[in-house]
Design an enzyme around this catalytic site. Structure first.
Site, PDB file in Angstrom:
ATOM      1  N   ASP A  77     -39.272 -25.196  15.127  1.00 50.60           N
ATOM      2  CA  ASP A  77     -38.552 -26.006  16.168  1.00 50.60           C
ATOM      3  C   ASP A  77     -37.398 -26.126  16.246  1.00 50.60           C
ATOM      4  OD1 ASP A  77     -39.486 -28.145  18.029  1.00 50.60           O
ATOM      5  OD2 ASP A  77     -38.986 -29.647  16.456  1.00 50.60           O
ATOM      6  N   ARG A 120     -31.799 -19.152  14.095  1.00 54.77           N
ATOM      7  CA  ARG A 120     -33.329 -18.766  14.270  1.00 54.77           C
ATOM      8  C   ARG A 120     -32.894 -17.175  13.254  1.00 54.77           C
ATOM      9  NH1 ARG A 120     -34.902 -18.833  18.462  1.00 54.77           N
ATOM     10  NH2 ARG A 120     -35.108 -20.738  18.724  1.00 54.77           N
TER      11      ARG A 120
END
Length: 202
Positions: free
Chosen positions: A74, A189
């Site tokens: 997320d 990420r």
């Protein structure tokens, strides 16, 4: 911290760009990567107000449904001048009756920054939370972020989401102007993955 010893990992996403990015990051470990889309899993409703909460919903739902360990991400952009918005609602800002439109979302972001009256630079960060869940209910959490600023107008045609308006610190180009794979090495990420990969292998 639990070690990952399985040979298949389900990535709980229907986003092809995100799947390819994660598969590339995992490629050195020889792990077979599959996706929620390949297993025709529905997208669970994200009802939490934090990145970790929503990532947990997605990871555990996929692990329960398939019996495979599942990785969910997320992520979103937090903008200081907007009190951290859109944050966990980053994708929601792109929702339209015809699906997600991130150009509309970026235009909304720019309009809100103009309305705020805060002078640039508009400090911001991309945040990513990864949750790796096993079918038995155990999970591990890994978080990463990259600092930068929101710029206008939109620049570049690479990447996805809000990449055309985010310029990371130390660079004079946006994420969307970078080579896709070069961006993946410095992204939020990637920062989370640097922590995740410590549980793979012997």
């Amino acid at each position: 911290m639990r070690r990952f010893t399985e040979n298949t990992l389900l990535v709980a996403t229907h986003n092809q760009g995100k799947l390819e990015e994660i598969a590339d990051l995992l490629s050195p470990f020889g792990i077979k990567v599959t996706s929620a889309k390949a297993h025709q899993l529905p997208e669970p409703e994200e009802t939490e107000t934090t990145f970790v909460g929503n990532a947990r919903i997605k990871a555990h739902a996929a692990a329960r449904a398939t019996g495979l360990p599942a990785l969910a991400d997320d992520s979103g952009i937090e903008i200081d001048a907007l009190d951290g918005a859109p944050g966990v609602y980053t994708a929601d800002w792109a929702e339209t009756p015809n699906g997600r439109d991130f150009i509309t979302a970026m235009e909304k972001t720019h309009a809100m920054l103009e309305k705020s009256g805060v002078a640039p630079p508009h400090r911001a960060r991309f945040c990513s939370t990864l949750v790796l869940a096993w079918p038995d209910g155990h999970d591990e959490v890994f978080e990463g972020r990259v600092e930068g600023q929101v710029v206008w107008p939109m620049r570049g045609d690479q990447g996805h989401g809000y990449d055309p308006i985010f310029q990371p610190d130390g660079y004079d180009v946006t994420f969307s102007e970078m080579d896709r794979w070069a961006k993946n090495k410095i992204s939020h990420r990637a920062a989370a993955f640097q922590k995740l990969v410590t549980i793979f292998g012997n």
